[in-house]
Write a protein that holds these residues in place. Structure first.
Motif, PDB file in Angstrom:
ATOM      1  N   PRO A 103      59.831 -42.183 -48.526  1.00  0.00           N
ATOM      2  CA  PRO A 103      60.220 -41.040 -49.278  1.00  0.00           C
ATOM      3  C   PRO A 103      59.192 -41.040 -50.593  1.00  0.00           C
ATOM      4  O   PRO A 103      59.172 -39.975 -51.483  1.00  0.00           O
ATOM      5  CB  PRO A 103      61.649 -41.321 -49.600  1.00  0.00           C
ATOM      6  CG  PRO A 103      62.059 -42.539 -49.225  1.00  0.00           C
ATOM      7  CD  PRO A 103      61.066 -43.166 -48.124  1.00  0.00           C
ATOM      8  N   ALA A 141      55.713 -23.049 -48.308  1.00  0.00           N
ATOM      9  CA  ALA A 141      55.939 -24.085 -47.461  1.00  0.00           C
ATOM     10  C   ALA A 141      54.896 -25.368 -47.609  1.00  0.00           C
ATOM     11  O   ALA A 141      55.152 -26.353 -47.577  1.00  0.00           O
ATOM     12  CB  ALA A 141      56.058 -23.906 -46.076  1.00  0.00           C
ATOM     13  N   PHE A 193      55.311 -35.264 -41.832  1.00  0.00           N
ATOM     14  CA  PHE A 193      55.968 -34.919 -42.767  1.00  0.00           C
ATOM     15  C   PHE A 193      57.566 -35.579 -42.801  1.00  0.00           C
ATOM     16  O   PHE A 193      58.195 -36.136 -43.438  1.00  0.00           O
ATOM     17  CB  PHE A 193      56.397 -33.380 -43.021  1.00  0.00           C
ATOM     18  CG  PHE A 193      57.363 -33.096 -44.041  1.00  0.00           C
ATOM     19  CD1 PHE A 193      57.110 -33.025 -45.322  1.00  0.00           C
ATOM     20  CD2 PHE A 193      58.562 -32.351 -43.849  1.00  0.00           C
ATOM     21  CE1 PHE A 193      57.694 -32.826 -46.433  1.00  0.00           C
ATOM     22  CE2 PHE A 193      59.411 -32.019 -44.800  1.00  0.00           C
ATOM     23  CZ  PHE A 193      59.139 -32.351 -46.250  1.00  0.00           C
ATOM     24  N   MET A 194      58.080 -35.410 -41.416  1.00  0.00           N
ATOM     25  CA  MET A 194      59.535 -35.938 -41.036  1.00  0.00           C
ATOM     26  C   MET A 194      59.444 -37.354 -41.016  1.00  0.00           C
ATOM     27  O   MET A 194      60.474 -38.122 -41.588  1.00  0.00           O
ATOM     28  CB  MET A 194      59.975 -35.403 -39.823  1.00  0.00           C
ATOM     29  CG  MET A 194      60.483 -34.074 -39.612  1.00  0.00           C
ATOM     30  SD  MET A 194      60.565 -33.322 -37.912  1.00  0.00           S
ATOM     31  CE  MET A 194      61.938 -34.682 -37.610  1.00  0.00           C
ATOM     32  N   LEU A 238      63.778 -27.674 -56.272  1.00  0.00           N
ATOM     33  CA  LEU A 238      63.392 -27.647 -54.785  1.00  0.00           C
ATOM     34  C   LEU A 238      62.991 -26.053 -54.662  1.00  0.00           C
ATOM     35  O   LEU A 238      63.880 -25.291 -54.592  1.00  0.00           O
ATOM     36  CB  LEU A 238      64.176 -28.047 -53.836  1.00  0.00           C
ATOM     37  CG  LEU A 238      63.563 -27.738 -52.523  1.00  0.00           C
ATOM     38  CD1 LEU A 238      62.342 -28.667 -52.279  1.00  0.00           C
ATOM     39  CD2 LEU A 238      64.798 -28.087 -51.281  1.00  0.00           C
ATOM     40  N   ILE A 273      56.157 -37.332 -54.787  1.00  0.00           N
ATOM     41  CA  ILE A 273      56.649 -36.378 -55.740  1.00  0.00           C
ATOM     42  C   ILE A 273      57.254 -37.372 -57.216  1.00  0.00           C
ATOM     43  O   ILE A 273      57.425 -36.867 -58.321  1.00  0.00           O
ATOM     44  CB  ILE A 273      57.831 -35.334 -55.592  1.00  0.00           C
ATOM     45  CG1 ILE A 273      58.910 -36.136 -54.934  1.00  0.00           C
ATOM     46  CG2 ILE A 273      57.231 -34.488 -54.466  1.00  0.00           C
ATOM     47  CD1 ILE A 273      60.039 -35.451 -54.589  1.00  0.00           C
ATOM     48  N   PHE A 293      61.082 -22.988 -52.614  1.00  0.00           N
ATOM     49  CA  PHE A 293      60.701 -22.555 -51.304  1.00  0.00           C
ATOM     50  C   PHE A 293      59.785 -21.304 -51.757  1.00  0.00           C
ATOM     51  O   PHE A 293      59.190 -20.677 -50.768  1.00  0.00           O
ATOM     52  CB  PHE A 293      61.478 -22.267 -50.486  1.00  0.00           C
ATOM     53  CG  PHE A 293      62.331 -23.210 -49.767  1.00  0.00           C
ATOM     54  CD1 PHE A 293      61.615 -24.072 -49.069  1.00  0.00           C
ATOM     55  CD2 PHE A 293      63.467 -23.555 -50.042  1.00  0.00           C
ATOM     56  CE1 PHE A 293      62.249 -25.242 -48.541  1.00  0.00           C
ATOM     57  CE2 PHE A 293      64.241 -24.899 -49.959  1.00  0.00           C
ATOM     58  CZ  PHE A 293      63.385 -25.615 -48.853  1.00  0.00           C
ATOM     59  N   VAL A 327      59.685 -38.630 -44.724  1.00  0.00           N
ATOM     60  CA  VAL A 327      60.959 -38.306 -45.244  1.00  0.00           C
ATOM     61  C   VAL A 327      61.726 -39.577 -44.803  1.00  0.00           C
ATOM     62  O   VAL A 327      62.464 -39.872 -45.602  1.00  0.00           O
ATOM     63  CB  VAL A 327      61.569 -36.974 -44.888  1.00  0.00           C
ATOM     64  CG1 VAL A 327      62.892 -36.849 -45.421  1.00  0.00           C
ATOM     65  CG2 VAL A 327      60.817 -35.595 -45.506  1.00  0.00           C
ATOM     66  N   MET A 328      61.536 -39.689 -43.674  1.00  0.00           N
ATOM     67  CA  MET A 328      62.542 -40.791 -43.253  1.00  0.00           C
ATOM     68  C   MET A 328      62.214 -42.374 -43.401  1.00  0.00           C
ATOM     69  O   MET A 328      63.017 -42.983 -43.926  1.00  0.00           O
ATOM     70  CB  MET A 328      62.478 -40.726 -41.605  1.00  0.00           C
ATOM     71  CG  MET A 328      63.451 -39.710 -41.090  1.00  0.00           C
ATOM     72  SD  MET A 328      63.226 -39.833 -39.360  1.00  0.00           S
ATOM     73  CE  MET A 328      64.612 -41.028 -38.911  1.00  0.00           C
ATOM     74  N   LEU A 370      59.548 -29.609 -58.802  1.00  0.00           N
ATOM     75  CA  LEU A 370      60.390 -30.430 -57.973  1.00  0.00           C
ATOM     76  C   LEU A 370      60.379 -32.118 -58.594  1.00  0.00           C
ATOM     77  O   LEU A 370      61.236 -32.571 -58.639  1.00  0.00           O
ATOM     78  CB  LEU A 370      59.570 -30.443 -56.468  1.00  0.00           C
ATOM     79  CG  LEU A 370      60.449 -31.540 -55.395  1.00  0.00           C
ATOM     80  CD1 LEU A 370      61.662 -31.019 -55.149  1.00  0.00           C
ATOM     81  CD2 LEU A 370      59.409 -31.237 -54.249  1.00  0.00           C
ATOM     82  N   GLY A 377      54.208 -31.362 -39.011  1.00  0.00           N
ATOM     83  CA  GLY A 377      55.617 -31.445 -39.401  1.00  0.00           C
ATOM     84  C   GLY A 377      56.163 -32.953 -38.870  1.00  0.00           C
ATOM     85  O   GLY A 377      56.993 -33.334 -39.573  1.00  0.00           O
ATOM     86  N   LEU A 432      54.931 -27.390 -50.659  1.00  0.00           N
ATOM     87  CA  LEU A 432      56.102 -28.350 -50.530  1.00  0.00           C
ATOM     88  C   LEU A 432      55.692 -29.594 -49.581  1.00  0.00           C
ATOM     89  O   LEU A 432      55.824 -30.734 -50.113  1.00  0.00           O
ATOM     90  CB  LEU A 432      57.276 -27.783 -50.244  1.00  0.00           C
ATOM     91  CG  LEU A 432      58.366 -28.325 -49.579  1.00  0.00           C
ATOM     92  CD1 LEU A 432      58.951 -29.228 -50.826  1.00  0.00           C
ATOM     93  CD2 LEU A 432      59.543 -27.657 -49.083  1.00  0.00           C
ATOM     94  N   LEU A 433      55.237 -29.342 -48.591  1.00  0.00           N
ATOM     95  CA  LEU A 433      54.701 -30.445 -47.614  1.00  0.00           C
ATOM     96  C   LEU A 433      53.937 -31.459 -48.460  1.00  0.00           C
ATOM     97  O   LEU A 433      53.930 -32.344 -48.252  1.00  0.00           O
ATOM     98  CB  LEU A 433      54.249 -29.714 -46.339  1.00  0.00           C
ATOM     99  CG  LEU A 433      55.035 -28.944 -45.430  1.00  0.00           C
ATOM    100  CD1 LEU A 433      54.461 -28.697 -44.128  1.00  0.00           C
ATOM    101  CD2 LEU A 433      56.403 -29.798 -45.265  1.00  0.00           C
TER     102      LEU A 433
END
Lengths: 315, 427
Positions: free
Chosen positions: B310, B256, B302-303, B62, B267, B64, B306-307, B56, B299, B259-260
């Motif tokens: 990053p 998953a 994580f969100m 990416l 990354i 999964f 991302v927002m 990644l 979750g 990835l999280l």
């Protein structure tokens, strides 16, 4: 003959449900270039909203209100979160929707609990539609097919015959040109994302009571609809239609078939020696293989036709 | 220039030395049995996350389905362990992870051939299909996969070598730490090889990489195979650590998870996934013991990452270091001001988080645990979910905290970016 016809009908109705889901996903993908990982979660939300609404004011209002609510939620997500993530590229958007799918299933459990909820088929449709030889076909399955076909017609008319559809289609291919002509492209993407989520919500209203409304329903369908859009070709609505019918029929037939490779060999006159009969692979029946068939199809299609059935662009 | 390079080199030795020292000292700082088990899990997760970041972070792929390689590697490792126990394979326990790595390598060669045919979204979709395929097959072939119960093994067999039997957890920890150090060094070395460099080029601009004569698909394939090897090593370490491998090791949840964890760690930097693995194991093992809503928090974190961040934890850490260095140049006072700003931001975030946590825990109590009564214990308080006051308290904390955070953040960003902008003007 009776078995074949009934299974075919069941497979087609399941396939049409898959199409309702993958249509929204495909629209969103072609518009924004991002696969909405939370798409199946919006399907789940649709089912739960429909359950909540129909237990208070009945099924028919729920059929309209629940998809609207889901679409509204999707539009809000696009407006306030996805648009902000967009600056970091597609990876950020994909990961955001991935996280969203985690969050939505937890929120659903928070509100409605972990057990399946009693979301029944409406009384008016809880009867057989017709009897074929000796098997009855439920009216609700017919209703499912009808709604899916109406939806297909509506999407077609909207995209091909209206001005909004023209702008959407142009915004898909030439966003800058469309923007220069004075259309608000970010708002168009918000509408498309919300619309796609509303379609998923509609599928949830229809599928929630045909199957089971539970927190696991998103995970169960999530990866199948991705298989559908990849097999059909990323971004192709017609491809998604063919692929969903194909997978629907394939899965429905395979779970009901009890043949194994060993039986097939027997049919070709190969003697089943004890050593051969011990082979695990040969003893697997098609019904046992059913869960992996869509994924095998995915691998096969990608080997033979990497773009998918009707895909136009390389993924 | 030369001095600079010498300094860089010395810094690097210092960094790797510190890394080794931390690995050696960690069990001395946390000697409890539970902590030791968590440290061992963190070690395996770190190898896994680093191998994931080869795809990644460095290759822009990416995936999964990375758990397919670590999980199948774990199965190969546990079968190798069982063969060794039975005496039909001359393999010391310390090399069992290598068997796992070879297993991962083999399946990387097989599956990677298909999945690396495409890049971007196509790659992500194929890996998603593959993880379902492997997981379903795991339940279909109980001979190799052990069905629902999995395959168990015993890492203690034969005479102890130099007094090491790998029975006590501490010996397993040091085995994991040794493998972690070797794998980290190897994967870092990979980023310096021509292949690692071209991989970055393929990630950033595949057309150009192709134009100068490299086949992007081949570069992706080789990377995936190598990454699958390290994932297999981590699977082998996990097999030794738990002495059991079940179908969930190859499942989508495990994929998953990595990835999280990698993304939360960051990354964009080599060491980001190391932080992410620590955070991930902490969140999944420790947090899940405290609260039933841990997946919700995971979750949400994580969100938010991302927002708003990053770059992940690594990006935040480096940003903080840069800030301190900048503040330092402006004198101690400027540095203190920056730290005070950060403390205020942290306090506001904490208040908002406390409000959200209160709300979530009370909702959980009402919807899922209502059989146990309506009271919920949080932050040393006992709250009754039937009363109105706790709900108002939670909402007020959430609103005040998030409002203050957003206001402070805006002012803070202006200050943070001001010195950097001034520097650019000078240059």
């Amino acid at each position: 003959m009776e078995f074949t016809l009934i299974t075919l009908l069941n497979g087609l109705s399941y396939g049409l449900l898959l199409f309702m889901l993958s249509a929204g996903l495909t629209l969103i993908f072609s518009m924004m270039g991002v696969l909405n990982f939370a798409h199946a979660s919006f399907y789940m939300l649709g089912a739960y909203f429909a359950y909540a609404i129909s237990s208070r004011i009945g099924y028919w209002p729920a059929l309209f209100i629940a998809p609207l609510l889901t679409g509204l939620l999707g539009a809000l997500v696009e407006r306030h979160a996805l648009r902000a993530v967009r600056r970091h590229g597609h990876l950020g958007e994909l990961l955001f929707t991935f996280g969203l799918s985690f969050l939505l299933v937890e929120l659903v459990q928070l509100v409605w609990g972990r057990a399946p909820v009693p979301y029944p088929v409406p009384a008016a449709l809880d009867r057989p539609l017709f009897t074929l030889y000796s098997t009855t076909f439920p009216a609700y399955r017919g209703f499912m097919m009808l709604v899916a076909l109406l939806m297909l017609l509506a999407i077609y008319l909207l995209l091909r015959k209206t001005r909004i559809g023209l702008v959407i289609q142009a915004a898909l291919t030439h966003p800058h040109m469309v923007e220069a002509l004075g259309h608000d492209v970010p708002r168009v993407s918000m509408l498309v994302f919300g619309g796609g989520c509303a379609l998923a919500g509609l599928a949830g209203v229809i599928g929630g009571n045909a199957f089971v409304t539970e927190p696991a329903m998103a995970a169960a369908l999530g990866s199948i609809i991705f298989v559908v859009v990849v097999v059909g070709g990323l971004g192709s609505l017609a491809g998604a239609f063919i692929a969903s019918l194909m997978i629907g029929v394939l899965q429905t037939f395979s779970v009901t078939l009890d043949f194994s490779l060993l039986g097939l060999l027997g049919a070709f006159g190969v003697e089943a020696t004890p050593a051969l009969a011990q082979q695990r692979l040969l003893n697997l029946s098609i019904a046992q293989l059913a869960p992996i068939l869509p994924y095998l199809l995915l691998v096969l299609v990608l080997l033979l036709r990497p773009r998918g059935l009707l895909g136009v662009r390389e993924g | 220039m030369r001095d600079m390079r010498d300094m860089r080199g010395r810094q690097r030795w210092l960094l790797w030395g510190a890394y080794a020292a931390v690995l050696l000292a960690a069990p001395l700082l946390f000697p409890q049995a539970a902590a030791l088990s968590i440290l061992s899990q963190m070690g395996t997760a770190m190898v896994f996350a680093l191998s994931y970041n080869m795809l990644l972070g460095q290759g822009g792929m990416l995936s999964f389905g990375h758990a397919v390689y670590s999980g199948l590697g774990a199965y190969v490792a546990i079968h190798a362990l069982n063969l060794a126990t039975a005496g039909s394979l001359p393999l010391p326990v310390s090399l069992v992870p290598l068997a796992g790595g070879l297993g991962g390598l083999f399946f990387g060669i097989v599956f990677g051939y298909l999945s690396t045919r495409k890049a971007g979204t196509g790659f992500a979709m194929i890996t998603l299909g593959m993880v379902e395929l492997v997981f379903a097959s795991a339940l279909m072939f109980p001979g190799f996969f052990g069905g629902e119960g999995g395959v168990s093994g015993n890492r203690v067999f034969g005479a102890p070598f130099l007094g090491i039997s790998f029975g006590p957890q501490i010996e397993v920890y040091y085995l994991i730490a040794a493998w972690l150090f070797i794998c980290t060094a190897a994967m870092y070395a990979f980023t310096r090889t021509p292949l690692g460099r071209i991989l970055n080029a393929v990630r950033d601009n595949p057309e150009r990489a192709e134009f100068i004569g490299y086949d992007p698909r081949r570069v992706r394939y080789l990377t995936l195979v190598l990454s699958a090897f390290f994932a297999g090593v981590s699977g082998g370490l996990a097999a030794l650590n738990f002495e059991i491998v079940s179908a969930e090791n190859v499942g989508a949840a495990r994929s998953a998870g990595v990835l999280l964890a990698s993304f939360i760690g960051g990354i964009g930097h080599f060491f980001g996934p190391l932080l992410g693995a620590i955070a991930g194991v902490f969140l999944t093992v420790v947090l899940s013991a405290w609260t039933k809503a841990w997946q919700l928090y995971l979750g949400a974190v994580f969100m938010l990452m991302v927002m708003f961040a990053p770059g992940g934890l690594a990006g935040m850490l480096l940003g903080l270091l840069g800030l301190l260095r900048q503040g330092w140049r402006g004198g101690i006072a400027a540095c203190a001001v920056m730290l005070a700003w950060l403390a205020c931001l942290g306090a506001a975030a904490l208040l908002a988080f406390a409000g959200v946590a209160l709300l979530v825990e009370m909702l959980y109590q009402r919807s899922l645990e209502s059989a146990d009564g309506s009271a919920v214990r949080l932050f040393g308080m006992t709250l009754d979910t039937v009363a109105v006051a706790p709900w108002l308290l939670a909402l007020a904390a959430m609103a005040a905290g998030s409002g203050a955070f957003l206001q402070l953040r805006r002012a803070f960003l202006v200050r943070w970016q001001a010195p950097a902008g001034a520097q650019e003007e000078c240059a």
